[in-house]
Every structure is written in C-alpha cells, then in structure tokens.
Design a protein around this motif. Structure first.
Motif, PDB file in Angstrom:
ATOM      1  N   GLY A   1      73.838 -24.063  34.052  1.00 24.22           N
ATOM      2  CA  GLY A   1      73.018 -24.567  35.152  1.00 24.22           C
ATOM      3  C   GLY A   1      71.637 -23.948  35.155  1.00 24.22           C
ATOM      4  O   GLY A   1      70.630 -24.610  35.430  1.00 24.22           O
ATOM      5  N   LEU A   2      71.566 -22.656  34.810  1.00 25.51           N
ATOM      6  CA  LEU A   2      70.281 -21.970  34.726  1.00 25.51           C
ATOM      7  C   LEU A   2      69.439 -22.538  33.585  1.00 25.51           C
ATOM      8  O   LEU A   2      68.228 -22.755  33.735  1.00 25.51           O
ATOM      9  N   ILE A   3      70.068 -22.813  32.470  1.00 23.74           N
ATOM     10  CA  ILE A   3      69.367 -23.444  31.351  1.00 23.74           C
ATOM     11  C   ILE A   3      68.873 -24.835  31.739  1.00 23.74           C
ATOM     12  O   ILE A   3      67.743 -25.226  31.435  1.00 23.74           O
ATOM     13  N   ALA A   4      69.732 -25.587  32.439  1.00 25.05           N
ATOM     14  CA  ALA A   4      69.371 -26.959  32.818  1.00 25.05           C
ATOM     15  C   ALA A   4      68.147 -26.999  33.725  1.00 25.05           C
ATOM     16  O   ALA A   4      67.420 -27.995  33.749  1.00 25.05           O
ATOM     17  N   GLY A   5      67.897 -25.915  34.453  1.00 26.09           N
ATOM     18  CA  GLY A   5      66.724 -25.875  35.315  1.00 26.09           C
ATOM     19  C   GLY A   5      65.414 -25.868  34.556  1.00 26.09           C
ATOM     20  O   GLY A   5      64.347 -26.015  35.150  1.00 26.09           O
ATOM     21  N   ASP A   6      65.470 -25.745  33.226  1.00 24.20           N
ATOM     22  CA  ASP A   6      64.255 -25.738  32.405  1.00 24.20           C
ATOM     23  C   ASP A   6      64.477 -26.545  31.129  1.00 24.20           C
ATOM     24  O   ASP A   6      63.974 -26.202  30.067  1.00 24.20           O
ATOM     25  N   LEU A   7      65.256 -27.618  31.241  1.00 22.45           N
ATOM     26  CA  LEU A   7      65.728 -28.286  30.032  1.00 22.45           C
ATOM     27  C   LEU A   7      64.905 -29.485  29.593  1.00 22.45           C
ATOM     28  O   LEU A   7      64.814 -29.779  28.406  1.00 22.45           O
ATOM     29  N   THR A   8      64.295 -30.210  30.514  1.00 19.85           N
ATOM     30  CA  THR A   8      63.614 -31.441  30.116  1.00 19.85           C
ATOM     31  C   THR A   8      62.301 -31.148  29.392  1.00 19.85           C
ATOM     32  O   THR A   8      61.749 -30.048  29.473  1.00 19.85           O
ATOM     33  N   MET A   9      61.811 -32.186  28.692  1.00 15.13           N
ATOM     34  CA  MET A   9      60.461 -32.087  28.165  1.00 15.13           C
ATOM     35  C   MET A   9      59.502 -31.984  29.356  1.00 15.13           C
ATOM     36  O   MET A   9      59.833 -32.405  30.468  1.00 15.13           O
ATOM     37  N   PRO A  10      58.308 -31.406  29.183  1.00 19.11           N
ATOM     38  CA  PRO A  10      57.385 -31.280  30.314  1.00 19.11           C
ATOM     39  C   PRO A  10      57.071 -32.646  30.919  1.00 19.11           C
ATOM     40  O   PRO A  10      56.883 -33.635  30.197  1.00 19.11           O
ATOM     41  N   VAL A  11      57.009 -32.702  32.245  1.00 20.71           N
ATOM     42  CA  VAL A  11      56.673 -33.973  32.910  1.00 20.71           C
ATOM     43  C   VAL A  11      55.265 -34.425  32.548  1.00 20.71           C
ATOM     44  O   VAL A  11      54.938 -35.611  32.700  1.00 20.71           O
ATOM     45  N   THR A  12      54.426 -33.518  32.061  1.00 24.16           N
ATOM     46  CA  THR A  12      53.066 -33.894  31.663  1.00 24.16           C
ATOM     47  C   THR A  12      53.042 -34.764  30.409  1.00 24.16           C
ATOM     48  O   THR A  12      51.978 -35.260  30.036  1.00 24.16           O
ATOM     49  N   PHE A  13      54.204 -34.989  29.790  1.00 20.58           N
ATOM     50  CA  PHE A  13      54.270 -36.013  28.737  1.00 20.58           C
ATOM     51  C   PHE A  13      53.792 -37.352  29.288  1.00 20.58           C
ATOM     52  O   PHE A  13      53.206 -38.157  28.551  1.00 20.58           O
ATOM     53  N   ASN A  14      54.053 -37.607  30.577  1.00 23.44           N
ATOM     54  CA  ASN A  14      53.637 -38.873  31.179  1.00 23.44           C
ATOM     55  C   ASN A  14      52.123 -38.965  31.351  1.00 23.44           C
ATOM     56  O   ASN A  14      51.610 -40.019  31.726  1.00 23.44           O
ATOM     57  N   LEU A  15      51.418 -37.873  31.092  1.00 22.86           N
ATOM     58  CA  LEU A  15      49.950 -37.902  31.060  1.00 22.86           C
ATOM     59  C   LEU A  15      49.432 -37.990  29.631  1.00 22.86           C
ATOM     60  O   LEU A  15      48.227 -37.975  29.412  1.00 22.86           O
ATOM     61  N   GLY A  16      50.339 -38.040  28.668  1.00 24.09           N
ATOM     62  CA  GLY A  16      49.932 -38.044  27.270  1.00 24.09           C
ATOM     63  C   GLY A  16      49.652 -36.658  26.732  1.00 24.09           C
ATOM     64  O   GLY A  16      49.064 -36.522  25.656  1.00 24.09           O
ATOM     65  N   ARG A  17      50.098 -35.628  27.447  1.00 23.91           N
ATOM     66  CA  ARG A  17      49.902 -34.250  26.991  1.00 23.91           C
ATOM     67  C   ARG A  17      51.175 -33.798  26.277  1.00 23.91           C
ATOM     68  O   ARG A  17      52.151 -33.419  26.912  1.00 23.91           O
ATOM     69  N   PHE A  18      51.143 -33.823  24.949  1.00 22.04           N
ATOM     70  CA  PHE A  18      52.346 -33.569  24.165  1.00 22.04           C
ATOM     71  C   PHE A  18      52.357 -32.203  23.497  1.00 22.04           C
ATOM     72  O   PHE A  18      53.264 -31.894  22.749  1.00 22.04           O
ATOM     73  N   GLY A  19      51.349 -31.394  23.739  1.00 29.38           N
ATOM     74  CA  GLY A  19      51.323 -30.077  23.121  1.00 29.38           C
ATOM     75  C   GLY A  19      52.337 -29.135  23.751  1.00 29.38           C
ATOM     76  O   GLY A  19      53.017 -29.464  24.727  1.00 29.38           O
ATOM     77  N   TRP A  20      52.430 -27.941  23.195  1.00 29.26           N
ATOM     78  CA  TRP A  20      53.320 -26.915  23.719  1.00 29.26           C
ATOM     79  C   TRP A  20      52.913 -26.561  25.142  1.00 29.26           C
ATOM     80  O   TRP A  20      51.734 -26.379  25.429  1.00 29.26           O
ATOM     81  N   SER A  21      53.879 -26.475  26.046  1.00 30.50           N
ATOM     82  CA  SER A  21      53.619 -26.176  27.456  1.00 30.50           C
ATOM     83  C   SER A  21      54.377 -24.913  27.849  1.00 30.50           C
ATOM     84  O   SER A  21      55.505 -24.992  28.370  1.00 30.50           O
ATOM     85  N   PRO A  22      53.809 -23.741  27.625  1.00 33.14           N
ATOM     86  CA  PRO A  22      54.536 -22.504  27.898  1.00 33.14           C
ATOM     87  C   PRO A  22      54.719 -22.251  29.388  1.00 33.14           C
ATOM     88  O   PRO A  22      53.808 -22.476  30.196  1.00 33.14           O
ATOM     89  N   THR A  23      55.911 -21.791  29.758  1.00 34.35           N
ATOM     90  CA  THR A  23      56.183 -21.376  31.126  1.00 34.35           C
ATOM     91  C   THR A  23      55.538 -20.011  31.348  1.00 34.35           C
ATOM     92  O   THR A  23      55.691 -19.103  30.540  1.00 34.35           O
ATOM     93  N   VAL A  24      54.829 -19.875  32.462  1.00 38.98           N
ATOM     94  CA  VAL A  24      54.211 -18.598  32.819  1.00 38.98           C
ATOM     95  C   VAL A  24      55.103 -17.843  33.808  1.00 38.98           C
ATOM     96  O   VAL A  24      55.325 -16.644  33.669  1.00 38.98           O
ATOM     97  N   GLN A  25      55.611 -18.550  34.812  1.00 40.20           N
ATOM     98  CA  GLN A  25      56.510 -17.937  35.796  1.00 40.20           C
ATOM     99  C   GLN A  25      57.552 -18.968  36.193  1.00 40.20           C
ATOM    100  O   GLN A  25      57.254 -20.156  36.331  1.00 40.20           O
ATOM    101  N   LEU A  26      58.790 -18.524  36.349  1.00 46.27           N
ATOM    102  CA  LEU A  26      59.871 -19.433  36.744  1.00 46.27           C
ATOM    103  C   LEU A  26      60.804 -18.718  37.706  1.00 46.27           C
ATOM    104  O   LEU A  26      61.170 -17.557  37.474  1.00 46.27           O
ATOM    105  N   THR A  27      61.155 -19.396  38.790  1.00 45.57           N
ATOM    106  CA  THR A  27      62.149 -18.890  39.735  1.00 45.57           C
ATOM    107  C   THR A  27      63.252 -19.924  39.864  1.00 45.57           C
ATOM    108  O   THR A  27      62.970 -21.114  40.085  1.00 45.57           O
TER     109      THR A  27
END
Length: 262
Positions: free
Chosen positions: A185-211
């Motif tokens: 469940g914890l993994i699933a909280g960060d599992l999808t591709m970035p939602v910014t794919f819908n903006l055409g931004r396909f580069g690497w999207s590193p997480t800076v902070q996650l709760t």
C-alpha cells in the motif's frame, strides 16, 4: 514478470544497534533509480524491526537518488509510547544520506471506518484498461517487472498525444505474486507515472518530499489508485494519491512535492 516474492525484495539484515543492511532490488527500479515508494517500504520494514507495530505515517525527504545495490539503513527510536512510537530511519549509500524519514508506528485499526468519502471506481480493471507491461504500453519496462498495473485510458490523454486533459489518472495495481499488504500500500501511494504526463512532460520527475498515511489493512484483490494534482508552478507540482482496496477501504493517502521537466 519477475519470480521474486514481494517481501523478499524488502529483506533487511540487522547488524545491531538499530542498523540494517539491504540490497535495493532491480525489479523496483526505473533504469538504475529505485522507486521512491519502494524505498519507503524498505525503511518501514527496518523501522518496525521485530516489533508487532504497523507503520501509520511516513514522512520522507529525498536528498539524493541511490542506485540499485547495497545500502545501509540506520534507525533511531525518538519516542516509545503506549499508542504511538516514533522512529527516524535513514537510508545511506556510499557514505551519503539518500532518504531521511520519520515514521509513526502503532496499531492499524481493524474495524470499518465510521465515515469515509472516496471516489467511485470499478473494483477490477475494465477490459480496455492498459496493461503497463504490454506491447501496447511500449513493452515490459520499469515497475511492470515487479507488479501488475492497469491504467484507465479515460483521462490518460498522454496516451493519445493530448495535453488538454486534467491532471488526474486512475490505475489498478497488485503484486505479481501473493496479495497486497500494508507495505505494498505504501508503494502504491507512489506508483503511477507522474500526472504531468498529461502536460506532455515526460522527463524524470524526482520526488522531493513525500508523506504517506496508512489507514487500513488491505483485503485481497486489486488496489484502486486515484492520482491528481492541484497545481503546477514552473517545474514544481504536487501529486495526491488515494489507494483503495477491493472492499472500498482507504488503505493509503500519499501527498508529494516533485519536480518535472518543463
């Protein structure tokens, strides 16, 4: 598809004094960069140790990206109470701190929620859901080695080359072997591709902070994921994920701050 049981990829070996060693598994990496949720699950397993406690919340700073291979995990108990235990857990590689997390441990309630307000979503992926390990999605790659993921094509405009869809995605996920548990469940909280794919931004999207908040022990079956962003400012975007089990219980809520290429 891999043949490694999920929990085996989270194996930690105690060295004493709250220190553990582990090997970051290739199946949970995109290229040579291990998945952020997987790192949290690994830290959670070390923080829980040999107790019967559950992770209730995990808040992490991603300082630098480790690579697949050996790491050192250091844990320090900050508070030990009847209801709540707080542990700091740090993941190090080559002498550098990569992830610094604070975990709240306790007991996950077994009773059903008194109240909940969750989005409606089919229990199982529909026939037209995109198998992210299939040739339709570009062939087996990334995390499709580690788990079964099906993306709802409705709303996933990037699949059609569109950049006008809202930043909201829906997905179903489960381990290739066994059934989902709290750590999945914890993994699933960060599992999808970035939602910014819908903006055409396909580069690497590193997480800076996650709760992430873990709310219920999951039932067997598919996890349902609803992921959305409220705002994108320059390269910065937020991403909120709800993870719901097959019975409609909220398993995990995750919110992260991430960077995307413009």
């Amino acid at each position: 598809m891999n043949d490694t049981p999920f929990l085996d990829t989270l194996a930690v070996r105690p060295l004493g004094d709250g220190t553990f060693v582990a090997d970051l598994h290739q199946d949970w990496a995109v290229g040579d960069r291990p998945h952020g949720g997987y790192l949290l699950a690994l830290l959670s397993r070390a923080a829980v140790g040999d107790t019967s406690l559950d992770p209730l919340s995990v808040s992490a700073q991603y300082l630098r990206s480790p690579k697949v291979g050996p790491v050192l995990l250091r844990t320090e108990r900050l508070k030990a109470g009847r209801t709540v235990t707080v542990v700091r857990a740090v993941l190090e590689q080559a002498g550098q701190v990569c992830v610094d997390a604070t975990l709240t441990l306790g007991e996950i309630p077994d009773e059903p929620p008194t109240w909940s307000d969750l989005p409606d979503m089919p229990v199982n992926p529909p026939p037209d859901a995109v198998d992210l390990g299939s040739s339709e999605a570009g062939g087996p790659n990334g995390l499709a080695r580690a788990c079964d993921m099906r993306l709802d094509p409705r709303g996933a405009g990037f699949l059609r080359g569109s950049t006008s869809e809202p930043l909201r995605l829906r997905m179903w996920a489960r381990p290739h072997q066994g059934q989902p548990d709290l750590l999945f469940g914890l993994i699933a909280g960060d599992l999808t591709m970035p939602v910014t794919f819908n903006l055409g931004r396909f580069g690497w999207s590193p997480t800076v902070q996650l709760t992430a908040l873990l709310r219920a022990r999951p039932a067997n079956g598919w996890f349902r994921l609803v992921v959305e962003s409220k705002a994108v400012h320059g390269p910065w975007f937020d991403e909120d994920t709800l993870v719901i089990d097959s019975t409609g219980r909220l398993v995990c809520q995750a919110r992260q701050l991430a960077l995307s290429a413009k």
